[in-house]
Design a protein around this motif. Structure first.
Motif, short mmCIF file in Angstrom:
data_model
loop_
_atom_site.label_atom_id
_atom_site.label_comp_id
_atom_site.label_asym_id
_atom_site.label_seq_id
_atom_site.Cartn_x
_atom_site.Cartn_y
_atom_site.Cartn_z
N GLU A 265 3.03 -0.56 -11.67
CA GLU A 265 2.19 -1.65 -12.16
C GLU A 265 2.95 -2.59 -13.10
OE1 GLU A 265 -2.31 0.14 -12.12
OE2 GLU A 265 -0.99 0.75 -13.77
N TRP A 266 3.69 -2.03 -14.06
CA TRP A 266 4.35 -2.89 -15.03
C TRP A 266 5.39 -3.83 -14.40
CZ3 TRP A 266 3.76 -5.53 -19.03
CH2 TRP A 266 4.86 -6.05 -19.75
N PRO A 267 6.22 -3.39 -13.45
CA PRO A 267 7.13 -4.36 -12.81
C PRO A 267 6.40 -5.53 -12.16
CG PRO A 267 7.85 -2.12 -12.34
CD PRO A 267 6.51 -2.01 -13.02
N GLY B 227 2.70 12.95 -6.98
CA GLY B 227 1.91 13.47 -8.08
C GLY B 227 2.09 12.70 -9.38
N MET B 228 2.32 11.40 -9.30
CA MET B 228 2.54 10.60 -10.51
C MET B 228 1.26 10.52 -11.34
SD MET B 228 4.76 7.28 -9.37
CE MET B 228 6.38 7.42 -8.63
N GLY B 229 1.41 10.63 -12.65
CA GLY B 229 0.30 10.41 -13.55
C GLY B 229 0.09 8.94 -13.83
N SER B 230 -0.93 8.62 -14.64
CA SER B 230 -1.26 7.24 -14.93
C SER B 230 -0.10 6.52 -15.62
CB SER B 230 -2.51 7.17 -15.81
OG SER B 230 -2.81 5.84 -16.17
N GLY B 231 0.58 7.22 -16.56
CA GLY B 231 1.69 6.61 -17.26
C GLY B 231 2.85 6.27 -16.34
N ALA B 232 3.16 7.19 -15.43
CA ALA B 232 4.26 6.95 -14.50
C ALA B 232 3.92 5.83 -13.53
CB ALA B 232 4.59 8.23 -13.74
N VAL B 233 2.66 5.78 -13.07
CA VAL B 233 2.25 4.70 -12.16
C VAL B 233 2.38 3.36 -12.86
CG1 VAL B 233 0.25 3.69 -11.00
CG2 VAL B 233 0.73 6.13 -10.75
N PHE B 234 1.97 3.31 -14.13
CA PHE B 234 2.07 2.05 -14.86
C PHE B 234 3.53 1.65 -15.05
CE2 PHE B 234 2.56 -0.18 -18.94
CZ PHE B 234 1.84 -1.34 -18.65
N PRO C 285 0.81 -1.23 0.00
CA PRO C 285 0.00 0.00 0.00
C PRO C 285 0.84 1.27 0.00
CG PRO C 285 -0.86 -1.58 1.60
CD PRO C 285 0.44 -2.12 1.12
N GLU C 286 2.06 1.18 0.55
CA GLU C 286 2.92 2.38 0.58
C GLU C 286 3.27 2.87 -0.82
OE1 GLU C 286 3.04 0.20 4.29
OE2 GLU C 286 3.47 -0.42 2.22
N TYR C 287 3.29 1.97 -1.80
CA TYR C 287 3.61 2.38 -3.17
C TYR C 287 2.56 3.36 -3.69
CZ TYR C 287 7.20 -1.25 -3.69
OH TYR C 287 8.33 -2.02 -3.57
N TRP C 288 1.29 3.04 -3.42
CA TRP C 288 0.22 3.91 -3.93
C TRP C 288 0.23 5.25 -3.20
CZ3 TRP C 288 -0.41 1.45 -7.99
CH2 TRP C 288 -0.56 0.06 -8.04
N LEU C 289 0.52 5.22 -1.89
CA LEU C 289 0.60 6.46 -1.13
C LEU C 289 1.75 7.34 -1.63
CD1 LEU C 289 -0.44 8.15 1.24
CD2 LEU C 289 1.12 6.88 2.74
N SER C 290 2.89 6.71 -1.90
CA SER C 290 4.04 7.47 -2.41
C SER C 290 3.76 8.05 -3.78
CB SER C 290 5.28 6.57 -2.46
OG SER C 290 5.63 6.11 -1.17
N SER C 291 3.09 7.27 -4.64
CA SER C 291 2.78 7.77 -5.99
C SER C 291 1.87 8.98 -5.92
CB SER C 291 2.14 6.67 -6.83
OG SER C 291 0.85 6.34 -6.35
N ALA C 292 0.91 8.96 -4.95
CA ALA C 292 0.02 10.11 -4.80
C ALA C 292 0.79 11.32 -4.27
CB ALA C 292 -1.13 9.76 -3.86
#
Length: 540
Positions: free
Chosen positions: A186-188, A175-182, A165-172
């Motif tokens: 997500e992709w790894p 300010g990561m966009g959908s492409g950066a999150v993927f 869950p910390e990954y999603w909190l850090s991405s928020a």
């Protein structure tokens, strides 16, 4: 030490019987095929066999690519939109194709994508004339995607849900966009499990029988297993059937070797026990909602079509059909017997390796402990159609093969379900024994008393789950039955296939509904999601 002396002796005997029985049944069929091949003057490889092998691999590759390329956006959308209305039921819907007989699903695909189906009706309204043909490669791909898209999406969703869950909190926070999150999160995760899922889907498509038999539409769309069936039932060319059988063994062996190089798909569920909060769902709500709705329609439409066409059947006529009564009773008895046999074989496959881990285990016990798990998956290497071919060629010397069919089909269905049964029971038994075995042994509770008082109350759910799925697999199987199909031996799938082949569509729809409901009643209760305290994030 986790087993008493008498239990250890019983397990060794049971393990020896299971090991010898499976090896004898599969090995004898393979040896019989070798005997027929040895006396054949037919070329090992001709143009026809080359075309069949090429089409088998082509449709499997295309089916896998389509299934995975669609499963990735579906899994990402479901992972992001945790508050999507009916999300839990959509995830449960993705399990339904797994419990549905392939022949019933094929009938549903025809209802939606066929000449008079819903999709072609819409396209005709747009000015196109019969733009989609459900027979041939197109129909095979649609049916395979119907089965494997939900399976792949469910595995990918499980992998994404394991992301800390910390990954999603850090991405928020970043300010990561959908492409950066993927790209960064997500992709790894997807990349680690994708090869194993691709191997599984490819294996299922390369060994597909019922779908290709029903929707292939002719010699141009024939896989190896269907070609074996045609060589025996139509051409009666045993030599060609034998050559095709060994080609199928070579293909499955190669696939199993490739799959073994990758991590297997993850188990479903969460690992951390914490609520998953995604903060990137708000920006993608509309696009994700559209993806989820299209996925839901694609999965549900054939099921609804099968239900509606089945309800329109003349059940009064079907209820008085003696052939349906006989087929129903035959299917029920074979499924009960094969599920029971599968569980009986699975127990030593699961428990003997635990016995072999003991420090005082002898060399024979350790060898058996290593051999039994491999034997439990032997049917993946030598597919049921190939084993049925060997026994068909052997038993025809004794006259009408139909009288031997119930016994052969029962054993084949038991072996076909065995890898799944072991997959369900093994982790449950391993955990249970680690918690209770030594205490039960110190209290002198052993043998049948231990099973009834300690094992069964704790393991009842995995036992019933394994038994129900084994029954459902047997009820919906057409492969082995098609090889031995005869007037005196009729099951529900064979009767359904016969009615479809004779264009008695109303009867076929009614039988499909009966068969589909039976299988779903067996499989769906065990797929209910665990209740969680999951709380969606504020931006979900």
């Amino acid at each position: 030490m986790i087993f008493a002396r008498a239990e250890r002796t019983g397990l060794r005997v049971a393990g020896g019987v299971a090991l010898g029985g499976v090896l004898l049944f599969v090995g004898a069929a393979t040896a019989l095929l070798l005997g027929h091949a040895g006396g054949s003057a037919a070329p090992l490889f001709d143009a026809y066999i080359g075309r069949v092998a090429q089409f088998t691999l082509l449709q499997a590759v295309l089916s896998t690519l389509l299934s995975l390329s669609l499963a990735i956006p579906v899994a990402r959308a479901l992972a992001r939109q945790r508050a999507f209305p009916g999300r839990v039921w959509i995830i449960r819907l993705s399990v339904v194709p797994l419990g549905l007989p392939a022949l019933v699903a094929a009938l549903g695909v025809i209802e939606i994508w066929g000449r008079q189906g819903f999709v072609n009706d819409l396209l005709r309204l747009a000015g196109l004339q019969n733009p989609v043909s459900v027979y041939g490669l197109t129909g095979i791909l649609i049916a395979h995607v119907f089965f494997n898209l939900p399976l792949a999406a469910r595995f990918l969703l499980a992998a994404l849900d394991r992301t800390p869950p910390e990954y999603w909190l850090s991405s928020a926070n970043l300010g990561m966009g959908s492409g950066a999150v993927f790209r960064l999160i997500e992709w790894p995760v997807i990349r680690r499990v994708l090869p194993g899922i691709a191997g599984l889907v490819f294996m299922l498509c390369a060994t597909s029988f019922t779908i290709v038999l029903t929707l292939g539409g002719g010699p141009a769309a024939t896989t190896i297993e269907v070609a074996i069936y045609q060589a025996l039932r139509f051409d009666f060319d045993p030599e060609r059937a034998v050559l095709l059988a060994f080609l199928q063994i070579a293909v499955t062996a190669s696939l199993l070797w490739v799959i073994s190089l990758f991590d297997r798909p993850p188990e479903e569920g969460m690992t951390a026990g914490r609520a998953i909060r995604r903060f990137d769902g708000r920006r993608r709500r509309l696009a994700d909602g559209l993806i989820i709705l299209v996925f839901t329609f694609f999965t549900a439409a054939p099921l609804v079509a099968t239900l509606l066409s089945g309800l329109a059947a003349d059940f009064g006529k079907l209820a008085t059909d003696p052939l349906l009564h006989r087929a129903f009773l035959t299917s029920l008895l074979i499924s009960l017997a094969s599920a029971s046999l599968s569980l009986a074989i699975a127990l030593p496959v699961v428990l003997v390796p635990r016995l072999a881990e003991a420090g005082d285990a002898g060399a024979a016990t350790r060898l058996m402990g290593r051999a039994l798990p491999a034997v439990g998956s032997l049917i993946l290497l030598v597919p049921p159609v190939v084993v049925a071919t060997g026994w068909f060629l052997a038993l025809r010397a004794f006259g009408e093969t139909g009288r031997f069919a119930p016994a052969v089909v029962t054993v084949l269905n038991a072996l076909m379900a065995l890898p799944f049964v072991v997959r369900v029971l093994e982790p449950a038994y391993r955990t249970h024994l680690s918690r209770t075995a030594r205490l039960a042994l110190s209290l002198g509770i052993t043998g049948i008393r231990r099973f009834l008082r300690i094992d069964w109350p704790a393991l009842k759910k995995p036992f019933l789950t394994a038994f129900a799925f084994a029954m459902a697999l047997s009820l919906g199987d057409l492969g082995a039955v098609a090889i031995f199909g005869a007037d005196g031996f009729v099951t529900l799938p064979w009767l359904l296939f016969s009615r479809m082949a004779s264009y008695r569509t109303a009867d076929a729809a009614g039988i499909a509904l009966i068969l589909g409901v039976l299988c779903l009643l067996l499989t769906l209760p065990s797929t209910a999601p665990e209740r969680t305290t999951e709380r969606p994030g504020p931006d979900a």
